[in-house]
Design a protein around this motif. Structure first.
Motif, short mmCIF file in Angstrom:
data_model
loop_
_atom_site.label_atom_id
_atom_site.label_comp_id
_atom_site.label_asym_id
_atom_site.label_seq_id
_atom_site.Cartn_x
_atom_site.Cartn_y
_atom_site.Cartn_z
N SER A 120 33.99 45.95 38.69
CA SER A 120 35.35 46.45 38.86
C SER A 120 36.27 45.32 39.27
CB SER A 120 35.38 47.56 39.92
OG SER A 120 34.64 48.66 39.48
N LEU A 121 37.45 45.32 38.67
CA LEU A 121 38.48 44.32 38.98
C LEU A 121 39.81 45.04 39.13
CD1 LEU A 121 37.59 41.65 36.27
CD2 LEU A 121 37.18 41.44 38.72
N THR A 122 40.72 44.40 39.83
CA THR A 122 42.09 44.88 39.92
C THR A 122 42.98 43.77 39.39
OG1 THR A 122 41.57 46.21 41.86
CG2 THR A 122 43.89 45.76 41.45
N LEU A 123 43.68 44.07 38.28
CA LEU A 123 44.56 43.09 37.64
C LEU A 123 45.99 43.59 37.75
CD1 LEU A 123 42.55 42.40 34.37
CD2 LEU A 123 42.32 41.30 36.58
N CYS A 124 46.81 42.87 38.48
CA CYS A 124 48.23 43.22 38.64
C CYS A 124 48.38 44.68 39.08
CB CYS A 124 48.99 42.96 37.34
SG CYS A 124 48.85 41.26 36.76
N GLY A 125 47.54 45.10 40.03
CA GLY A 125 47.63 46.43 40.58
C GLY A 125 46.93 47.52 39.78
N HIS A 126 46.33 47.18 38.65
CA HIS A 126 45.63 48.16 37.83
C HIS A 126 44.13 47.91 37.86
CE1 HIS A 126 49.74 48.07 36.12
NE2 HIS A 126 49.54 49.39 36.08
N ARG A 127 43.37 48.98 38.05
CA ARG A 127 41.91 48.87 38.06
C ARG A 127 41.40 48.78 36.63
NH1 ARG A 127 39.15 47.64 42.21
NH2 ARG A 127 37.50 49.10 41.84
N THR A 128 40.42 47.93 36.43
CA THR A 128 39.74 47.80 35.15
C THR A 128 38.31 47.37 35.43
OG1 THR A 128 39.92 46.92 32.90
CG2 THR A 128 40.37 45.37 34.72
N SER A 129 37.53 47.29 34.39
CA SER A 129 36.16 46.80 34.58
C SER A 129 35.79 45.90 33.43
CB SER A 129 35.18 47.96 34.70
OG SER A 129 35.13 48.69 33.49
N VAL A 130 34.87 45.00 33.70
CA VAL A 130 34.30 44.14 32.67
C VAL A 130 32.79 44.25 32.78
CG1 VAL A 130 36.21 42.49 32.58
CG2 VAL A 130 34.34 42.09 34.16
N THR A 131 32.12 44.05 31.68
CA THR A 131 30.67 44.09 31.65
C THR A 131 30.16 42.68 31.43
OG1 THR A 131 30.75 46.34 30.79
CG2 THR A 131 28.67 45.16 30.55
N LEU A 132 29.51 42.12 32.45
CA LEU A 132 29.03 40.74 32.40
C LEU A 132 27.59 40.67 32.87
CD1 LEU A 132 32.04 38.86 34.01
CD2 LEU A 132 31.37 38.77 31.62
N GLU A 133 26.86 39.74 32.31
CA GLU A 133 25.52 39.42 32.78
C GLU A 133 25.63 38.76 34.15
OE1 GLU A 133 25.76 39.61 28.43
OE2 GLU A 133 26.89 38.50 29.91
N GLU A 134 24.61 38.93 34.98
CA GLU A 134 24.62 38.39 36.34
C GLU A 134 24.90 36.88 36.39
OE1 GLU A 134 24.68 38.35 40.40
OE2 GLU A 134 24.68 40.11 39.09
N PRO A 135 24.29 36.04 35.53
CA PRO A 135 24.61 34.61 35.59
C PRO A 135 26.08 34.30 35.32
CG PRO A 135 22.57 34.94 34.38
CD PRO A 135 23.18 36.30 34.60
N PHE A 136 26.70 35.04 34.40
CA PHE A 136 28.13 34.82 34.14
C PHE A 136 28.96 35.29 35.32
CE2 PHE A 136 27.01 34.40 29.62
CZ PHE A 136 27.75 33.28 29.32
N TRP A 137 28.59 36.41 35.92
CA TRP A 137 29.34 36.91 37.08
C TRP A 137 29.26 35.91 38.24
CZ3 TRP A 137 33.15 39.89 38.09
CH2 TRP A 137 33.41 40.27 39.40
N ARG A 138 28.07 35.39 38.52
CA ARG A 138 27.92 34.40 39.60
C ARG A 138 28.74 33.15 39.30
NH1 ARG A 138 22.33 35.64 39.29
NH2 ARG A 138 22.02 33.62 38.32
N ALA A 139 28.68 32.68 38.06
CA ALA A 139 29.45 31.48 37.69
C ALA A 139 30.95 31.75 37.77
CB ALA A 139 29.05 31.01 36.30
#
Length: 81
Positions: free
Chosen positions: A11-30
């Motif tokens: 889950s992310l908040t971009l400019c006050g709006h909630r959204t989500s992205v689907t990422l593999e754990e290594p990409f998320w950590r990086a």
């Protein structure tokens, strides 16, 4: 040997709006490392990437490309993480 994981929704908040992205754990950590290096939050970095990504390119793909480009420019900054 790389560690393979299934992508997970984040889950992310971009400019006050909630959204989500689907990422593999290594990409998320990086991505978290990249935000720390930049001195910004993950949400702020995602918002910047979102604002500059080409039309038709998904946010998760744009984040992966950003992480890869940053890691290739300065691999030593990402190696310790």
């Amino acid at each position: 040997m790389p560690s393979y994981t299934r992508p997970a929704k984040r889950s992310l908040t971009l400019c006050g709006h909630r959204t989500s992205v689907t990422l593999e754990e290594p990409f998320w950590r990086a991505f978290q490392v990249a935000a720390r290096i930049e001195g910004v939050s993950v949400n702020a970095l995602a918002a910047r990437i979102d604002a500059t990504r080409p039309q038709g390119v998904g946010l998760a793909s744009a984040i992966r490309v950003y992480v890869l480009e940053e890691a290739l420019k300065a691999p030593e900054r990402f190696a310790a993480e």
